[in-house]
Scaffold this active site. Structure first.
Site, PDB file in Angstrom:
ATOM      1  N   ASN A   7       1.159  -1.552  -0.212  1.00 50.30           N
ATOM      2  CA  ASN A   7      -0.120  -0.143   0.023  1.00 50.30           C
ATOM      3  C   ASN A   7       0.645   1.272  -0.297  1.00 50.30           C
ATOM      4  OD1 ASN A   7      -1.349   1.823   0.899  1.00 50.30           O
ATOM      5  ND2 ASN A   7      -2.690   1.151   1.942  1.00 50.30           N
ATOM      6  N   GLU A  34      -3.900   1.956  -2.997  1.00 47.97           N
ATOM      7  CA  GLU A  34      -4.236   3.798  -2.811  1.00 47.97           C
ATOM      8  C   GLU A  34      -3.457   4.076  -3.606  1.00 47.97           C
ATOM      9  OE1 GLU A  34      -4.906   5.581   0.808  1.00 47.97           O
ATOM     10  OE2 GLU A  34      -4.003   4.044   1.554  1.00 47.97           O
ATOM     11  N   ASP A 149      -3.734  -5.139   1.253  1.00 48.78           N
ATOM     12  CA  ASP A 149      -4.231  -4.062   2.930  1.00 48.78           C
ATOM     13  C   ASP A 149      -5.007  -4.756   3.523  1.00 48.78           C
ATOM     14  OD1 ASP A 149      -4.718  -2.630   4.504  1.00 48.78           O
ATOM     15  OD2 ASP A 149      -4.511  -0.360   3.630  1.00 48.78           O
ATOM     16  N   ASN A 151      -6.881  -4.296   5.910  1.00 42.25           N
ATOM     17  CA  ASN A 151      -6.992  -3.787   7.196  1.00 42.25           C
ATOM     18  C   ASN A 151      -7.561  -5.068   7.994  1.00 42.25           C
ATOM     19  OD1 ASN A 151      -7.290  -0.551   6.742  1.00 42.25           O
ATOM     20  ND2 ASN A 151      -8.046  -0.555   4.601  1.00 42.25           N
ATOM     21  N   ASP A 220      -1.323  -6.134   6.094  1.00 39.08           N
ATOM     22  CA  ASP A 220      -1.177  -6.683   4.443  1.00 39.08           C
ATOM     23  C   ASP A 220      -0.915  -8.161   4.698  1.00 39.08           C
ATOM     24  OD1 ASP A 220      -0.245  -3.641   3.081  1.00 39.08           O
ATOM     25  OD2 ASP A 220       0.215  -3.480   5.196  1.00 39.08           O
ATOM     26  N   ASP A 249       2.899   4.272   4.924  1.00 43.34           N
ATOM     27  CA  ASP A 249       2.947   4.398   6.431  1.00 43.34           C
ATOM     28  C   ASP A 249       2.765   2.916   6.552  1.00 43.34           C
ATOM     29  OD1 ASP A 249       0.352   4.641   4.920  1.00 43.34           O
ATOM     30  OD2 ASP A 249      -1.391   4.955   6.555  1.00 43.34           O
ATOM     31  N   HIS A 250       2.834   1.969   5.506  1.00 45.91           N
ATOM     32  CA  HIS A 250       2.608   0.865   4.915  1.00 45.91           C
ATOM     33  C   HIS A 250       3.876  -0.306   4.841  1.00 45.91           C
ATOM     34  CE1 HIS A 250      -1.739  -0.439   5.533  1.00 45.91           C
ATOM     35  NE2 HIS A 250      -1.939   0.851   5.325  1.00 45.91           N
TER      36      HIS A 250
END
Length: 259
Positions: A7, A34, A149, A151, A220, A249-250
Site C-alpha cells: 500500500n 491506494e 491491504d 485492514n 497487509d 505508512d505501510h
C-alpha cells in the site's frame, strides 16, 4: 518466483520509491494499493521502462489498485463481480508461472472506520462478497494468490496492543471471522508458514512516533491457495522501506515461491 504487495498511499508521491524498490527487489509481481489517481494518470511508461506491464483500476484522490508483472497480464477483472461498488478496490489478473497459470487477486479492503458505523457495515458486506466470489475463483484457478491491504489484524500477535485495542477497528471479532472465512475457502497465510520475529507489523501510524516505537499492526497479507502452499519458500515484511522518506505508512510484504 517472487510476489509482493504494498500500500503506497499515493503513487504520485511514492513513484520514485516504488521504482527504486523494484530496482533493488526485482519481484515478478507487485500489487499496489491506494494509488489515489485515475488510470489516465498512471505512470505506465515508467513501469514499462523498469520491465513491468500493469493492470490498473484507478480512482481520483482515493483507493485505486494496480498489479505490475514482468510477464503479460490477462483475463483482467475489476472489482467484485455482482457487487455494486463505486470504489476501486480489487483487480484480478492471470500471469504465467513455472507451474502454469497463476491467478493474482489484488485487494484493498475497506477500512471500516469504527464498529457500528455505516462504513463498517459496508466492510462486512464487501468481505462477504469477496469470499463468495473467491470461492468460484478457486475452482476456476487452483493456483491463486490473494494479496493486499486487508485492514484486519487477524490475531492478537498482529497488534502492538491487543488488549487495549480489542474490538476496535481492525481488531473486531467480526473482521477476524471474515479473515478466517477466507482461510476456510482453502487459502493459507503465507507469513505464518514460517517462524517470524515477534512484533512483526506492516503498518504504523504516522503520528505519536509509532514507527520508532514499533506500535504497529500486521494488516497487509499474502494468502495462497492450498495448491501453492508447498511452493512457498519464504514470506517477509520489508520493514526497512518504512524508513525511506517520505514514507508510506505501510511496508511491502514479499513471498517467494519455488516450483
Amino acid at each position: 518466483m517472487q510476489l509482493a504487495t504494498w500500500n503506497v498511499n499515493s503513487l504520485t508521491v511514492r513513484l520514485p520509491q516504488v521504482l527504486d524498490w523494484l530496482a533493488r527487489n526485482p519481484v515478478d509481481v507487485l500489487c499496489l494499493q491506494e494509488l489515489k489517481l485515475t488510470e489516465d494518470k498512471f505512470p505506465a511508461e515508467a513501469f514499462r521502462e523498469a520491465g513491468y506491464e500493469a493492470a490498473v483500476f484507478g480512482q481520483r484522490s482515493y483507493n485505486g489498485v494496480a498489479t505490475l508483472s514482468r510477464t503479460p497480464l490477462r483475463d483482467v477483472v475489476k472489482n467484485i463481480p455482482g457487487f455494486a461498488d463505486e470504489q476501486a478496490r480489487v483487480i484480478a489478473a492471470t500471469v504465467d508461472s513455472p507451474a502454469g497459470p497463476l491467478r493474482v487477486v489484488n485487494a484493498y479492503v475497506v477500512n471500516g472506520q469504527e464498529p457500528g458505523s455505516e462504513k463498517f457495515a459496508y466492510k462486512m458486506r464487501w468481505l462477504e462478497a469477496l469470499r463468495d466470489w473467491l470461492r468460484d475463483e478457486l475452482v476456476a484457478y487452483p493456483r491463486l494468490v490473494l494479496m493486499g491491504d486487508f485492514n484486519i489484524a487477524p490475531e492478537d500477535r498482529d497488534s502492538y496492543d491487543p488488549e487495549g485495542l480489542r474490538e476496535t477497528i481492525h481488531h473486531t471479532t467480526q473482521e477476524r471471522e471474515h479473515f478466517r472465512a477466507l482461510l476456510q475457502l482453502g487459502l493459507v497465510d503465507a507469513f505464518r508458514l514460517f517462524e517470524q520475529p515477534e512484533k512483526s507489523y506492516s503498518w504504523w501510524d504516522y503520528r505519536m512516533l509509532a514507527f520508532p516505537k514499533n506500535r504497529g499492526l500486521r494488516i497487509d497479507h499474502i494468502l495462497v491457495s492450498e495448491a501453492l502452499r508447498p511452493a512457498v519458500r519464504a514470506c517477509s515484511i520489508d520493514r526497512a522501506q518504512r524508513k525511506v522518506r517520505p514514507p508510506s505508512d505501510h511496508a511491502p510484504v514479499l513471498a517467494t515461491l519455488s516450483f
